[in-house]
Design a protein around this motif. Structure first.
Motif, PDB file in Angstrom:
ATOM      1  N   ASN A  53      11.373  10.299  -9.783  1.00 37.38           N
ATOM      2  CA  ASN A  53      12.354  10.769 -10.756  1.00 37.38           C
ATOM      3  C   ASN A  53      13.523   9.788 -10.871  1.00 37.38           C
ATOM      4  OD1 ASN A  53      13.274  12.560 -12.713  1.00 37.38           O
ATOM      5  ND2 ASN A  53      14.583  13.616 -11.243  1.00 37.38           N
ATOM      6  N   SER A  54      13.224   8.498 -10.767  1.00 33.54           N
ATOM      7  CA  SER A  54      14.233   7.442 -10.847  1.00 33.54           C
ATOM      8  C   SER A  54      13.653   6.263 -11.604  1.00 33.54           C
ATOM      9  CB  SER A  54      14.645   6.969  -9.450  1.00 33.54           C
ATOM     10  OG  SER A  54      15.201   8.016  -8.709  1.00 33.54           O
ATOM     11  N   ALA A  55      14.529   5.413 -12.096  1.00 33.62           N
ATOM     12  CA  ALA A  55      14.105   4.175 -12.757  1.00 33.62           C
ATOM     13  C   ALA A  55      14.422   3.001 -11.842  1.00 33.62           C
ATOM     14  CB  ALA A  55      14.822   4.010 -14.088  1.00 33.62           C
ATOM     15  N   VAL A  56      13.585   1.983 -11.883  1.00 31.05           N
ATOM     16  CA  VAL A  56      13.815   0.747 -11.140  1.00 31.05           C
ATOM     17  C   VAL A  56      13.903  -0.375 -12.167  1.00 31.05           C
ATOM     18  CG1 VAL A  56      12.939  -0.845  -9.403  1.00 31.05           C
ATOM     19  CG2 VAL A  56      12.547   1.616  -9.136  1.00 31.05           C
ATOM     20  N   ASP A  57      15.050  -1.066 -12.187  1.00 24.75           N
ATOM     21  CA  ASP A  57      15.279  -2.164 -13.128  1.00 24.75           C
ATOM     22  C   ASP A  57      15.152  -3.484 -12.368  1.00 24.75           C
ATOM     23  OD1 ASP A  57      16.148  -4.045 -14.952  1.00 24.75           O
ATOM     24  OD2 ASP A  57      17.934  -2.921 -15.539  1.00 24.75           O
ATOM     25  N   ILE A  58      14.123  -4.262 -12.703  1.00 24.01           N
ATOM     26  CA  ILE A  58      13.886  -5.534 -12.020  1.00 24.01           C
ATOM     27  C   ILE A  58      14.224  -6.736 -12.904  1.00 24.01           C
ATOM     28  CG2 ILE A  58      12.131  -4.582 -10.489  1.00 24.01           C
ATOM     29  CD1 ILE A  58      10.012  -5.898 -12.324  1.00 24.01           C
ATOM     30  N   SER A  59      14.819  -6.504 -14.071  1.00 22.64           N
ATOM     31  CA  SER A  59      15.013  -7.574 -15.037  1.00 22.64           C
ATOM     32  C   SER A  59      15.954  -8.688 -14.571  1.00 22.64           C
ATOM     33  CB  SER A  59      15.474  -7.013 -16.383  1.00 22.64           C
ATOM     34  OG  SER A  59      16.653  -6.261 -16.237  1.00 22.64           O
ATOM     35  N   GLY A  60      16.846  -8.426 -13.642  1.00 21.59           N
ATOM     36  CA  GLY A  60      17.734  -9.471 -13.146  1.00 21.59           C
ATOM     37  C   GLY A  60      17.357  -9.947 -11.761  1.00 21.59           C
ATOM     38  N   CYS A  61      16.151  -9.638 -11.336  1.00 18.44           N
ATOM     39  CA  CYS A  61      15.749  -9.863  -9.944  1.00 18.44           C
ATOM     40  C   CYS A  61      14.752 -11.018  -9.824  1.00 18.44           C
ATOM     41  CB  CYS A  61      15.115  -8.580  -9.423  1.00 18.44           C
ATOM     42  SG  CYS A  61      14.574  -8.649  -7.714  1.00 18.44           S
ATOM     43  N   THR A  62      14.911 -11.797  -8.755  1.00 20.60           N
ATOM     44  CA  THR A  62      13.925 -12.795  -8.384  1.00 20.60           C
ATOM     45  C   THR A  62      13.105 -12.238  -7.237  1.00 20.60           C
ATOM     46  OG1 THR A  62      15.299 -14.657  -9.055  1.00 20.60           O
ATOM     47  CG2 THR A  62      13.583 -15.118  -7.432  1.00 20.60           C
ATOM     48  N   LEU A  63      11.786 -12.225  -7.391  1.00 19.22           N
ATOM     49  CA  LEU A  63      10.887 -11.777  -6.330  1.00 19.22           C
ATOM     50  C   LEU A  63      10.543 -12.967  -5.455  1.00 19.22           C
ATOM     51  CD1 LEU A  63       9.011  -9.601  -5.075  1.00 19.22           C
ATOM     52  CD2 LEU A  63       7.252 -10.409  -6.671  1.00 19.22           C
ATOM     53  N   SER A  64      10.783 -12.831  -4.151  1.00 16.38           N
ATOM     54  CA  SER A  64      10.476 -13.896  -3.208  1.00 16.38           C
ATOM     55  C   SER A  64       9.524 -13.347  -2.147  1.00 16.38           C
ATOM     56  CB  SER A  64      11.760 -14.406  -2.560  1.00 16.38           C
ATOM     57  OG  SER A  64      11.472 -15.439  -1.656  1.00 16.38           O
ATOM     58  N   SER A  86      10.242   5.399 -13.814  1.00 20.32           N
ATOM     59  CA  SER A  86       9.934   4.319 -14.746  1.00 20.32           C
ATOM     60  C   SER A  86      10.325   2.974 -14.148  1.00 20.32           C
ATOM     61  CB  SER A  86      10.656   4.530 -16.079  1.00 20.32           C
ATOM     62  OG  SER A  86      12.052   4.494 -15.889  1.00 20.32           O
ATOM     63  N   LEU A  87       9.803   1.920 -14.767  1.00 24.28           N
ATOM     64  CA  LEU A  87      10.122   0.547 -14.396  1.00 24.28           C
ATOM     65  C   LEU A  87      10.695  -0.136 -15.621  1.00 24.28           C
ATOM     66  CD1 LEU A  87       9.804  -1.597 -12.075  1.00 24.28           C
ATOM     67  CD2 LEU A  87       7.771  -2.349 -13.299  1.00 24.28           C
ATOM     68  N   ILE A  88      11.799  -0.855 -15.436  1.00 25.31           N
ATOM     69  CA  ILE A  88      12.479  -1.526 -16.543  1.00 25.31           C
ATOM     70  C   ILE A  88      12.400  -3.030 -16.333  1.00 25.31           C
ATOM     71  CG2 ILE A  88      14.684  -1.839 -17.727  1.00 25.31           C
ATOM     72  CD1 ILE A  88      15.431   1.003 -16.618  1.00 25.31           C
ATOM     73  N   GLY A  89      11.937  -3.748 -17.356  1.00 23.06           N
ATOM     74  CA  GLY A  89      11.954  -5.203 -17.341  1.00 23.06           C
ATOM     75  C   GLY A  89      10.845  -5.841 -16.537  1.00 23.06           C
ATOM     76  N   SER A  90      10.997  -7.143 -16.350  1.00 21.52           N
ATOM     77  CA  SER A  90      10.095  -7.923 -15.508  1.00 21.52           C
ATOM     78  C   SER A  90      10.948  -8.868 -14.677  1.00 21.52           C
ATOM     79  CB  SER A  90       9.077  -8.688 -16.352  1.00 21.52           C
ATOM     80  OG  SER A  90       9.735  -9.539 -17.254  1.00 21.52           O
ATOM     81  N   PHE A  91      10.378  -9.428 -13.612  1.00 24.17           N
ATOM     82  CA  PHE A  91      11.148 -10.293 -12.726  1.00 24.17           C
ATOM     83  C   PHE A  91      11.667 -11.518 -13.473  1.00 24.17           C
ATOM     84  CE2 PHE A  91       8.413  -8.193  -9.481  1.00 24.17           C
ATOM     85  CZ  PHE A  91       9.434  -7.609  -8.747  1.00 24.17           C
ATOM     86  N   ALA A  92      12.893 -11.907 -13.157  1.00 21.53           N
ATOM     87  CA  ALA A  92      13.478 -13.110 -13.741  1.00 21.53           C
ATOM     88  C   ALA A  92      12.729 -14.350 -13.256  1.00 21.53           C
ATOM     89  CB  ALA A  92      14.958 -13.208 -13.379  1.00 21.53           C
ATOM     90  N   ALA A  93      12.267 -14.312 -12.010  1.00 19.69           N
ATOM     91  CA  ALA A  93      11.490 -15.409 -11.420  1.00 19.69           C
ATOM     92  C   ALA A  93      10.683 -14.858 -10.261  1.00 19.69           C
ATOM     93  CB  ALA A  93      12.412 -16.521 -10.935  1.00 19.69           C
ATOM     94  N   VAL A  94       9.616 -15.559  -9.912  1.00 17.81           N
ATOM     95  CA  VAL A  94       8.767 -15.168  -8.781  1.00 17.81           C
ATOM     96  C   VAL A  94       8.520 -16.415  -7.949  1.00 17.81           C
ATOM     97  CG1 VAL A  94       6.543 -14.198  -8.095  1.00 17.81           C
ATOM     98  CG2 VAL A  94       7.667 -13.343 -10.159  1.00 17.81           C
ATOM     99  N   ASN A  95       8.791 -16.316  -6.630  1.00 17.82           N
ATOM    100  CA  ASN A  95       8.620 -17.443  -5.712  1.00 17.82           C
ATOM    101  C   ASN A  95       7.717 -17.061  -4.547  1.00 17.82           C
ATOM    102  OD1 ASN A  95      10.598 -18.975  -7.153  1.00 17.82           O
ATOM    103  ND2 ASN A  95      12.180 -17.817  -6.099  1.00 17.82           N
ATOM    104  N   GLY A  96       6.992 -18.039  -4.013  1.00 19.40           N
ATOM    105  CA  GLY A  96       6.244 -17.846  -2.783  1.00 19.40           C
ATOM    106  C   GLY A  96       4.872 -17.226  -2.932  1.00 19.40           C
ATOM    107  N   ILE A  97       4.357 -17.108  -4.144  1.00 15.09           N
ATOM    108  CA  ILE A  97       3.030 -16.513  -4.331  1.00 15.09           C
ATOM    109  C   ILE A  97       1.976 -17.613  -4.232  1.00 15.09           C
ATOM    110  CG2 ILE A  97       1.502 -15.334  -5.952  1.00 15.09           C
ATOM    111  CD1 ILE A  97       3.828 -13.824  -6.986  1.00 15.09           C
TER     112      ILE A  97
END
Length: 128
Positions: A53-64, A86-97
């Motif tokens: 019952n919450s939203a997670v906004d990842i649009s300003g986040c870098t996934l490491s 719900s989920l909002i946005g997509s990662f700004a960047a992704v590192n280490g994959i």
């Protein structure tokens, strides 16, 4: 990791997010991930988020991604399958994959999940 809740939401203690196996968000509002989210994968586990019952906004986040001693085919990063989540946005960047791995979201096979998946190489048959 900097996290803040949107207006009208309950307070959430996120101090253990990086080291926890999973972190559950409840109470409505938006959980806004900014800066870098360091996700540690070890064996079959990952420090993911379950939105209830919450939203997670990842649009300003870098996934490491760190410690990718992977043994599973996929690792759920954000589970938003609960009602009202719900989920909002997509990662700004992704590192280490590692090469070939992908971050996937809301696929027909795994709806309302944001996850990291290793490539499928198929099955090799040897015929004599």
């Amino acid at each position: 990791l900097t996290a803040k809740l949107g207006a009208g939401a309950q307070s959430v203690d996120v101090a253990g997010l990086v080291d926890a196996t999973t972190y559950t968000l409840t109470g409505g509002g938006t959980y806004d991930l900014d800066n870098t989210w360091s996700v540690t994968i070890g064996g079959d586990s990952v420090n993911g988020i379950i939105a209830s019952n919450s939203a997670v906004d990842i649009s300003g986040c870098t996934l490491s991604i760190t410690n990718l001693g992977e043994t599973a085919q996929r690792y759920v990063l954000v589970d938003y399958t609960s009602a009202g989540a719900s989920l909002i946005g997509s990662f700004a960047a992704v590192n280490g994959i590692p090469l070939g791995w992908q971050v996937l979201n809301n696929t027909p096979k795994f709806p309302k999940l944001l996850y990291l998946e290793r490539p499928s190489y198929g099955t090799v048959f040897v015929v004599h």
